[in-house]
Write a protein that holds these residues in place. Sequence first.
Motif, PDB file in Angstrom:
ATOM      1  N   VAL A 242      32.118  32.556  37.736  1.00  0.00           N
ATOM      2  CA  VAL A 242      33.250  31.651  37.952  1.00  0.00           C
ATOM      3  C   VAL A 242      34.246  31.775  36.801  1.00  0.00           C
ATOM      4  N   ALA A 243      33.752  31.688  35.575  1.00  0.00           N
ATOM      5  CA  ALA A 243      34.636  31.827  34.418  1.00  0.00           C
ATOM      6  C   ALA A 243      35.207  33.239  34.331  1.00  0.00           C
ATOM      7  N   PHE A 244      34.382  34.231  34.648  1.00  0.00           N
ATOM      8  CA  PHE A 244      34.850  35.625  34.584  1.00  0.00           C
ATOM      9  C   PHE A 244      36.010  35.860  35.538  1.00  0.00           C
ATOM     10  N   ILE A 245      35.887  35.376  36.765  1.00  0.00           N
ATOM     11  CA  ILE A 245      36.951  35.591  37.752  1.00  0.00           C
ATOM     12  C   ILE A 245      38.210  34.815  37.369  1.00  0.00           C
ATOM     13  N   ALA A 246      38.041  33.601  36.834  1.00  0.00           N
ATOM     14  CA  ALA A 246      39.212  32.832  36.388  1.00  0.00           C
ATOM     15  C   ALA A 246      39.976  33.604  35.313  1.00  0.00           C
ATOM     16  N   ASP A 247      39.249  34.216  34.387  1.00  0.00           N
ATOM     17  CA  ASP A 247      39.885  35.057  33.360  1.00  0.00           C
ATOM     18  C   ASP A 247      40.529  36.299  33.985  1.00  0.00           C
ATOM     19  N   PHE A 248      39.775  36.941  34.852  1.00  0.00           N
ATOM     20  CA  PHE A 248      40.205  38.206  35.453  1.00  0.00           C
ATOM     21  C   PHE A 248      41.507  38.049  36.236  1.00  0.00           C
ATOM     22  N   MET A 249      41.643  36.957  36.966  1.00  0.00           N
ATOM     23  CA  MET A 249      42.811  36.784  37.826  1.00  0.00           C
ATOM     24  C   MET A 249      44.089  36.475  37.055  1.00  0.00           C
ATOM     25  N   LEU A 250      43.971  36.130  35.785  1.00  0.00           N
ATOM     26  CA  LEU A 250      45.173  35.948  34.973  1.00  0.00           C
ATOM     27  C   LEU A 250      45.887  37.280  34.720  1.00  0.00           C
ATOM     28  N   LYS A 251      45.201  38.377  35.033  1.00  0.00           N
ATOM     29  CA  LYS A 251      45.821  39.691  34.858  1.00  0.00           C
ATOM     30  C   LYS A 251      46.838  40.008  35.955  1.00  0.00           C
ATOM     31  N   GLY A 262      33.043  28.170  42.398  1.00  0.00           N
ATOM     32  CA  GLY A 262      31.817  28.738  42.944  1.00  0.00           C
ATOM     33  C   GLY A 262      30.784  27.642  43.114  1.00  0.00           C
ATOM     34  N   ARG A 263      29.787  27.908  43.922  1.00  0.00           N
ATOM     35  CA  ARG A 263      28.808  26.861  44.233  1.00  0.00           C
ATOM     36  C   ARG A 263      27.379  27.377  44.080  1.00  0.00           C
ATOM     37  N   THR A 264      26.593  26.660  43.304  1.00  0.00           N
ATOM     38  CA  THR A 264      25.155  26.903  43.222  1.00  0.00           C
ATOM     39  C   THR A 264      24.474  25.826  44.065  1.00  0.00           C
ATOM     40  N   PRO A 265      23.154  25.882  44.246  1.00  0.00           N
ATOM     41  CA  PRO A 265      22.488  24.820  45.017  1.00  0.00           C
ATOM     42  C   PRO A 265      22.667  23.427  44.414  1.00  0.00           C
ATOM     43  N   GLU A 266      22.959  23.364  43.109  1.00  0.00           N
ATOM     44  CA  GLU A 266      23.055  22.066  42.440  1.00  0.00           C
ATOM     45  C   GLU A 266      24.485  21.611  42.180  1.00  0.00           C
ATOM     46  N   LYS A 267      25.399  22.554  41.953  1.00  0.00           N
ATOM     47  CA  LYS A 267      26.715  22.174  41.458  1.00  0.00           C
ATOM     48  C   LYS A 267      27.847  22.972  42.100  1.00  0.00           C
ATOM     49  N   ILE A 268      29.005  22.338  42.171  1.00  0.00           N
ATOM     50  CA  ILE A 268      30.264  23.055  42.368  1.00  0.00           C
ATOM     51  C   ILE A 268      30.801  23.317  40.964  1.00  0.00           C
ATOM     52  N   ILE A 269      31.019  24.572  40.627  1.00  0.00           N
ATOM     53  CA  ILE A 269      31.462  24.943  39.289  1.00  0.00           C
ATOM     54  C   ILE A 269      32.928  25.349  39.345  1.00  0.00           C
ATOM     55  N   VAL A 270      33.711  24.833  38.411  1.00  0.00           N
ATOM     56  CA  VAL A 270      35.155  25.072  38.404  1.00  0.00           C
ATOM     57  C   VAL A 270      35.582  25.587  37.029  1.00  0.00           C
ATOM     58  N   SER A 271      36.375  26.649  37.015  1.00  0.00           N
ATOM     59  CA  SER A 271      36.971  27.151  35.778  1.00  0.00           C
ATOM     60  C   SER A 271      38.475  27.253  35.951  1.00  0.00           C
ATOM     61  N   VAL A 272      39.188  26.863  34.912  1.00  0.00           N
ATOM     62  CA  VAL A 272      40.647  26.958  34.893  1.00  0.00           C
ATOM     63  C   VAL A 272      41.065  27.743  33.651  1.00  0.00           C
ATOM     64  N   ARG A 273      42.033  28.625  33.820  1.00  0.00           N
ATOM     65  CA  ARG A 273      42.593  29.387  32.706  1.00  0.00           C
ATOM     66  C   ARG A 273      44.114  29.359  32.805  1.00  0.00           C
ATOM     67  N   THR A 274      44.767  29.453  31.652  1.00  0.00           N
ATOM     68  CA  THR A 274      46.223  29.517  31.635  1.00  0.00           C
ATOM     69  C   THR A 274      46.694  30.392  30.484  1.00  0.00           C
ATOM     70  N   THR A 275      47.863  30.991  30.651  1.00  0.00           N
ATOM     71  CA  THR A 275      48.481  31.745  29.565  1.00  0.00           C
ATOM     72  C   THR A 275      49.390  30.847  28.726  1.00  0.00           C
ATOM     73  N   ASN A 276      49.556  29.609  29.160  1.00  0.00           N
ATOM     74  CA  ASN A 276      50.406  28.645  28.458  1.00  0.00           C
ATOM     75  C   ASN A 276      49.649  28.078  27.259  1.00  0.00           C
ATOM     76  N   THR A 277      50.119  28.372  26.066  1.00  0.00           N
ATOM     77  CA  THR A 277      49.420  27.916  24.859  1.00  0.00           C
ATOM     78  C   THR A 277      49.417  26.399  24.719  1.00  0.00           C
ATOM     79  N   LYS A 278      50.301  25.732  25.449  1.00  0.00           N
ATOM     80  CA  LYS A 278      50.342  24.267  25.427  1.00  0.00           C
ATOM     81  C   LYS A 278      49.853  23.690  26.755  1.00  0.00           C
TER      82      LYS A 278
END
Length: 350
Positions: A242-251, A262-278
Amino acid sequence: MLTEPEEIQQCFQKMEAALKNTKRLIVLTHDNPDPDAVSSAVTLAYLVNSKFKIPTAVKYSGIVGRAENRAMIRVLGLRVTPLKDSDFKRGVNFAVVDMQPGTGNNSLPKRQKAVIIIDHHPLRKTTKADFVDIRIDYGATATILTEYLLESGLEISSTLATALSYGISSETQDLGREAGEKDIQAYLALFPKSNKKLLASIEHPKLSRDYFITLNRALHHSFIYKNAIASSLGEIENPDFVAFIADFMLKVERINWSMCIGRTPEKIIVSVRTTNTKGDAGNFLRRLIGKKGTAGGHGMVGGGQIICETMEHELCTHIEEQLIRDFLIKLGYREPGDMTPLLTTEPIHT
């Protein structure tokens, strides 16, 4: 310039006081640990064991999923093992690195108090321990531990130097993301002592078929709206993707914000990335998830989770779809239209 030696020595004194009743220490990382967490944990274990003569072990929960992370542990021979129920026994205290208790991304029980907390994420109101060192202006927790190590007077092995230098470079994307002068100086101090051949084998490992299968799924389930991209992986075995794809798509060109779910049997996992330093991605995601789950992070990186093990499949899917829509709304697109598939020749909304 690195932190003044007097300040580090004061930290050692406070750490020793925090450990005065500790017979055995477990250094715990966040679940599914990354190189920053692993390198920080093994360094703290080395410091405590060598400087204060307290037996120390490094533990984690979840899995070490990414090929680079597994390679780091394997080629450097790092002693990092899964956390077990039997680890929670009388006389054993816990230190945590690269995370804080109560964030939802670690397996420290609420009843278990940490005696040491070292992290570079924003300080939470509930964070308490006998020794707390939180430095939000550092790009990596490994930088904090590097400063400790350099001032400890202990031998700095090639193994530790390689682990820490990779921890810093991976967390800051080769010193290009949220890296400050302290991170740069720490990396430069470590690099001459690191094993360049092993470092290369960590950074360029062999990749499993599962990697390409998941990447294929991500490419076919990524959608763009103006400067934002959202990817949905569905059910996954490896939460690190999940984190890898969030990073990858910033390209992707013209993209400033990326979200992956992404979803595991226990959790919905969410990652957010931005190029905005603020961009304040950690707080952005915390507001996005709200009371449905937990989230955290810092300027350009955010991670969160929603417990879903008792939910029906349809409800999980609805939550994921709503998260993507709310993602766009919180970016300022009050009535976003249809998103454009990444793999299409159609024009993108601009």
